[in-house]
Scaffold this active site. Sequence first.
Site, mmCIF file in Angstrom:
data_model
loop_
_atom_site.group_PDB
_atom_site.id
_atom_site.type_symbol
_atom_site.label_atom_id
_atom_site.label_comp_id
_atom_site.label_asym_id
_atom_site.label_seq_id
_atom_site.Cartn_x
_atom_site.Cartn_y
_atom_site.Cartn_z
ATOM 1 N N CYS A 117 -51.328 49.533 -20.224
ATOM 2 C CA CYS A 117 -52.473 49.172 -19.374
ATOM 3 C C CYS A 117 -52.238 49.490 -17.904
ATOM 4 O O CYS A 117 -53.172 49.483 -17.110
ATOM 5 C CB CYS A 117 -52.813 47.698 -19.559
ATOM 6 S SG CYS A 117 -53.271 47.340 -21.255
ATOM 7 N N HIS A 257 -57.314 45.256 -13.860
ATOM 8 C CA HIS A 257 -57.310 45.660 -15.268
ATOM 9 C C HIS A 257 -58.211 44.699 -16.045
ATOM 10 O O HIS A 257 -58.212 43.493 -15.791
ATOM 11 C CB HIS A 257 -55.868 45.609 -15.797
ATOM 12 C CG HIS A 257 -55.771 45.845 -17.266
ATOM 13 N ND1 HIS A 257 -56.387 46.909 -17.885
ATOM 14 C CD2 HIS A 257 -55.149 45.143 -18.255
ATOM 15 C CE1 HIS A 257 -56.136 46.855 -19.171
ATOM 16 N NE2 HIS A 257 -55.399 45.787 -19.427
ATOM 17 N N ASN A 287 -61.160 45.971 -23.446
ATOM 18 C CA ASN A 287 -59.935 46.471 -22.822
ATOM 19 C C ASN A 287 -59.675 47.900 -23.316
ATOM 20 O O ASN A 287 -59.287 48.093 -24.464
ATOM 21 C CB ASN A 287 -58.778 45.539 -23.194
ATOM 22 C CG ASN A 287 -57.460 45.949 -22.576
ATOM 23 O OD1 ASN A 287 -57.341 47.028 -22.003
ATOM 24 N ND2 ASN A 287 -56.465 45.093 -22.704
HETATM 25 O O1 UT7 Z 1 -54.064 44.595 -21.655
HETATM 26 C C1 UT7 Z 1 -52.713 44.425 -21.914
HETATM 27 C C2 UT7 Z 1 -52.291 43.079 -21.680
HETATM 28 N N1 UT7 Z 1 -52.977 42.150 -22.547
HETATM 29 C C3 UT7 Z 1 -53.478 41.041 -22.078
HETATM 30 O O2 UT7 Z 1 -53.436 40.832 -20.881
HETATM 31 C C4 UT7 Z 1 -54.039 40.035 -23.063
HETATM 32 C C5 UT7 Z 1 -53.555 38.666 -22.751
HETATM 33 N N2 UT7 Z 1 -53.941 37.669 -23.701
HETATM 34 C C6 UT7 Z 1 -55.223 37.272 -23.958
HETATM 35 O O3 UT7 Z 1 -56.155 37.853 -23.452
HETATM 36 C C7 UT7 Z 1 -55.438 36.068 -24.835
HETATM 37 O O4 UT7 Z 1 -54.201 35.444 -25.083
HETATM 38 C C8 UT7 Z 1 -56.140 36.371 -26.205
HETATM 39 C C9 UT7 Z 1 -57.587 36.751 -25.953
HETATM 40 C C10 UT7 Z 1 -55.407 37.501 -26.907
HETATM 41 C C11 UT7 Z 1 -56.128 35.110 -27.072
HETATM 42 O O5 UT7 Z 1 -56.726 34.035 -26.394
HETATM 43 P P1 UT7 Z 1 -55.973 32.626 -26.313
HETATM 44 O O6 UT7 Z 1 -56.874 31.737 -25.586
HETATM 45 O O7 UT7 Z 1 -54.622 32.865 -25.723
HETATM 46 O O8 UT7 Z 1 -55.915 32.192 -27.821
HETATM 47 P P2 UT7 Z 1 -54.651 31.847 -28.716
HETATM 48 O O9 UT7 Z 1 -53.963 33.088 -29.144
HETATM 49 O O10 UT7 Z 1 -53.861 30.765 -28.081
HETATM 50 O O11 UT7 Z 1 -55.386 31.200 -29.937
HETATM 51 C C12 UT7 Z 1 -56.112 29.968 -29.845
HETATM 52 C C13 UT7 Z 1 -56.771 29.721 -31.183
HETATM 53 C C14 UT7 Z 1 -55.806 29.875 -32.363
HETATM 54 O O12 UT7 Z 1 -56.205 28.952 -33.351
HETATM 55 P P3 UT7 Z 1 -55.391 27.587 -33.552
HETATM 56 O O13 UT7 Z 1 -53.988 27.999 -33.854
HETATM 57 O O14 UT7 Z 1 -55.522 26.866 -32.240
HETATM 58 O O15 UT7 Z 1 -56.116 26.951 -34.674
HETATM 59 C C15 UT7 Z 1 -56.099 31.273 -32.848
HETATM 60 O O16 UT7 Z 1 -55.784 31.434 -34.206
HETATM 61 O O17 UT7 Z 1 -57.818 30.688 -31.376
HETATM 62 C C16 UT7 Z 1 -57.579 31.378 -32.624
HETATM 63 N N3 UT7 Z 1 -58.046 32.737 -32.482
HETATM 64 C C17 UT7 Z 1 -59.303 33.097 -32.751
HETATM 65 N N4 UT7 Z 1 -60.368 32.416 -33.166
HETATM 66 C C18 UT7 Z 1 -61.516 33.076 -33.341
HETATM 67 C C19 UT7 Z 1 -57.349 33.817 -32.074
HETATM 68 N N5 UT7 Z 1 -58.137 34.899 -32.076
HETATM 69 C C20 UT7 Z 1 -59.358 34.480 -32.491
HETATM 70 C C21 UT7 Z 1 -60.587 35.122 -32.695
HETATM 71 N N6 UT7 Z 1 -61.637 34.386 -33.118
HETATM 72 N N7 UT7 Z 1 -60.747 36.433 -32.469
#
Ligand code: UT7
Length: 330
Positions: A117, A257, A287
């Site tokens: 990125c 970004h 992204n």
């Molecule tokens: O570009 C390169 C660099 N990349 C980035 O900068 C990305 C950085 N990270 C992020 O943008 C975020 O961490 C994500 C968008 C990838 C994820 O968001 P989050 O708020 O960190 O969610 P999480 O991974 O902590 O997941 C929270 C909950 C989990 O469920 P439980 O364990 O709390 O029951 C996940 O399983 O949300 C669930 N979850 C989803 N639910 C519905 C994860 N993905 C999804 C989804 N739809 N697509």
Amino acid sequence: MSYKTRAAITGVHGWVPEDKLTNKDLEKMVDTNDEWITSRTGIRERRILRTPGWATSDMCTEAVKGLLEKTDTRPGEIDMLIVGTITGDMIFPDTANTVCDKIGAKNAFGYDINAACSGFLFALATGAQFVANGTYEKVVVVGSDMMSSIIDYEDRNTCVIFGDGAAAVLLEARRDGTGIQDFVLRGDGAGREFLHMKAGGSLRPPNAETVANREHYVYQDGKRVFKYAVEGMVSTSQELLRRNHLTIDDINWIIPHQANMRIISSVADHLGFPMDKVTINISKYGNTTAGTLGLCMWDFEDRFKKDDNIILTAFGGGFTWGSLYLKWAY
Ligand code: UT7
């Protein structure tokens, strides 16, 4: 007043595929919903390249062709072309050479920069050196990724985030105070553990087992990357401000970004910068990895004014990150 020679962006052009993958479409593919994606990422749709036989070089080619037309530049005038990408057409040769061939840039040479990125940022800083020191007159820098080629559409952690696109800028010398002023680029290879593609390289060459294990897709520890992304983009932007004797009030625009709307607002918040001066188009493209900064510039170009102080900032796989300060040239 005499100014030193700097590399300036003298044109920008983007290209995205027509096909859209909406949150509603994703609801039918994985266990997710529009509300979660919109509130957790800010993304509503992304573009997916589905043209048969097309790849990253074709998106780059379209972006560069538009750029050349817009800046009244002939392909033969380009000295150098750099592509920031992690989804080149092939492992080798590099995509920049393919793009030079496709646009007829017979006098150019080039290469790819793999900084995920941060690819566009690193490529921009690299290309700028050749212009500022007088080696070359016209350098094209492209950021492009066909993320759909390395995304697992069964993995809801990653498939909702990424999209395809390309954007290109022309760099030329300016002696009027505009152009690229300074940059802070960083890397930490220990971060590779949290954002990578497990197989397909020399560590784990592709075989039936790696394919069966779905190891040819993006793996991301999203939470961890989120935290480092905010810290990295904020600290390098602050370092740039400090060493250029600027305060945040001197900055007209921040181009971040586009990985997650919450990352973007957190960065602006930490820097004390108003959101209406932050370029944001994540809702429509998601992204696009190395594509994001150029696509933002393309979308907001008509709002930038000559001499505007602009900070570009990015964070990505590697880890790689950094910020760049420029004065808009037109
Ligand atoms: O570009 C390169 C660099 N990349 C980035 O900068 C990305 C950085 N990270 C992020 O943008 C975020 O961490 C994500 C968008 C990838 C994820 O968001 P989050 O708020 O960190 O969610 P999480 O991974 O902590 O997941 C929270 C909950 C989990 O469920 P439980 O364990 O709390 O029951 C996940 O399983 O949300 C669930 N979850 C989803 N639910 C519905 C994860 N993905 C999804 C989804 N739809 N697509």
